[in-house]
Design a protein around this motif. Sequence first.
Motif, PDB file in Angstrom:
ATOM      1  N   TYR A   1      25.554  28.175  50.235  1.00 41.55           N
ATOM      2  CA  TYR A   1      24.679  29.240  50.726  1.00 41.55           C
ATOM      3  C   TYR A   1      24.247  30.172  49.589  1.00 41.55           C
ATOM      4  CZ  TYR A   1      25.067  28.362  55.761  1.00 41.55           C
ATOM      5  OH  TYR A   1      24.963  27.815  57.017  1.00 41.55           O
ATOM      6  N   GLY A   2      25.026  30.200  48.516  1.00 39.74           N
ATOM      7  CA  GLY A   2      24.672  31.033  47.370  1.00 39.74           C
ATOM      8  C   GLY A   2      24.948  32.501  47.566  1.00 39.74           C
ATOM      9  N   ARG A   3      25.797  32.822  48.512  1.00 37.37           N
ATOM     10  CA  ARG A   3      26.142  34.219  48.767  1.00 37.37           C
ATOM     11  C   ARG A   3      27.653  34.367  48.640  1.00 37.37           C
ATOM     12  NH1 ARG A   3      24.049  34.555  53.381  1.00 37.37           N
ATOM     13  NH2 ARG A   3      25.722  35.090  54.820  1.00 37.37           N
ATOM     14  N   PRO A   4      28.114  35.252  47.777  1.00 37.68           N
ATOM     15  CA  PRO A   4      29.560  35.369  47.570  1.00 37.68           C
ATOM     16  C   PRO A   4      30.269  35.947  48.792  1.00 37.68           C
ATOM     17  CG  PRO A   4      28.425  37.148  46.449  1.00 37.68           C
ATOM     18  CD  PRO A   4      27.353  36.221  46.956  1.00 37.68           C
ATOM     19  N   ALA A   5      31.562  35.786  48.802  1.00 34.15           N
ATOM     20  CA  ALA A   5      32.404  36.334  49.866  1.00 34.15           C
ATOM     21  C   ALA A   5      33.557  37.088  49.217  1.00 34.15           C
ATOM     22  CB  ALA A   5      32.939  35.215  50.748  1.00 34.15           C
ATOM     23  N   PRO A   6      34.188  38.000  49.943  1.00 34.68           N
ATOM     24  CA  PRO A   6      35.345  38.701  49.377  1.00 34.68           C
ATOM     25  C   PRO A   6      36.463  37.724  49.019  1.00 34.68           C
ATOM     26  CG  PRO A   6      34.562  39.780  51.385  1.00 34.68           C
ATOM     27  CD  PRO A   6      33.841  38.469  51.285  1.00 34.68           C
ATOM     28  N   ALA A   7      37.428  38.211  48.274  1.00 34.24           N
ATOM     29  CA  ALA A   7      38.569  37.380  47.907  1.00 34.24           C
ATOM     30  C   ALA A   7      39.283  36.895  49.167  1.00 34.24           C
ATOM     31  CB  ALA A   7      39.531  38.174  47.031  1.00 34.24           C
ATOM     32  N   PRO A   8      39.849  35.681  49.142  1.00 35.50           N
ATOM     33  CA  PRO A   8      40.515  35.136  50.330  1.00 35.50           C
ATOM     34  C   PRO A   8      41.547  36.075  50.946  1.00 35.50           C
ATOM     35  CG  PRO A   8      40.278  33.434  48.683  1.00 35.50           C
ATOM     36  CD  PRO A   8      39.824  34.704  48.032  1.00 35.50           C
ATOM     37  N   ALA A   9      42.312  36.764  50.121  1.00 30.36           N
ATOM     38  CA  ALA A   9      43.328  37.674  50.657  1.00 30.36           C
ATOM     39  C   ALA A   9      42.687  38.815  51.430  1.00 30.36           C
ATOM     40  CB  ALA A   9      44.188  38.228  49.519  1.00 30.36           C
ATOM     41  N   VAL A  10      41.547  39.289  50.957  1.00 31.24           N
ATOM     42  CA  VAL A  10      40.828  40.360  51.648  1.00 31.24           C
ATOM     43  C   VAL A  10      40.303  39.855  52.986  1.00 31.24           C
ATOM     44  CG1 VAL A  10      38.820  41.896  51.554  1.00 31.24           C
ATOM     45  CG2 VAL A  10      40.201  41.503  49.499  1.00 31.24           C
TER      46      VAL A  10
END
Length: 265
Positions: free
Chosen positions: A208-217
């Motif tokens: 999708y080319g859109r980042p996501a927060p860190a997995p822990a977050v």
Amino acid sequence: MHGDPMMWIAGVRALYLQALHPRAVRGVLQNSDFRRDAWGRLMRTANFVGTTTYGTAEAAERAGARVRKIHRMLTATDPATGERYGIGEPELLLWVHCAEIDSYLHVLRRSGFPLTDAQADCYLAEHRVSARLVGLDPGAVPAALAEMAAYFEKVRPELAAGPEAREVDDFLLRPPTHPLLVPAREVLWRRVAQLAYASLPPYAHELYGRPAPAPAVVTRRLRVTGALLRRIPARLRWQLPPKHILRAMARLGPSARPAPYKVGR
């Protein structure tokens, strides 16, 4: 599991994931006005899941027969090659099934629903029944966590965020609504969509080319959201359509009510 309020976030995650298979999402968009009828489609999916979960065996078989009939009637066209194909192809049905069931399992477990790996395997195995109802060979459907992981690894080269996936992404972030409800959409719905998107696997974020927060977050947000939603009295939550739980309780008696704590017994 299906009486848990986090199922709604899991359902949105499933839409994001399903849209990454170009042939599958093309079949949806070419055979429906997604933007005008997206909520209707979501409710029809919820109705099917509710029927196969809480309805009678006869009702589940009828629901499956309707789905199979629709699949036999509809086709889609690949704009690049001109190929015309049926949306009921086993490959496409399997992708939709796996993306949906994996999303339910992933979001609920990650948000704090108590389920061991053995119980998760059981959940996947049970869903071979719903896979049969939509026209799949149950023996070809992943029935354990390891099998599901292997399936996604195998299908990943076929995934892409094409124009149809972008259209679904845009809709999920900004669904059409009455002007007076736009503020509520921005405050409430966008958070639901963003959390569902954030819970996708890393390769989906890359596509999708859109980042996501860190997995822990993301895990922390899912757990907080799950804890808050589960504080809403079940009787109040069950009033939301399509009310399959209340109908099942009326049919079987109040002692048959869903109880998450039973999972650990």
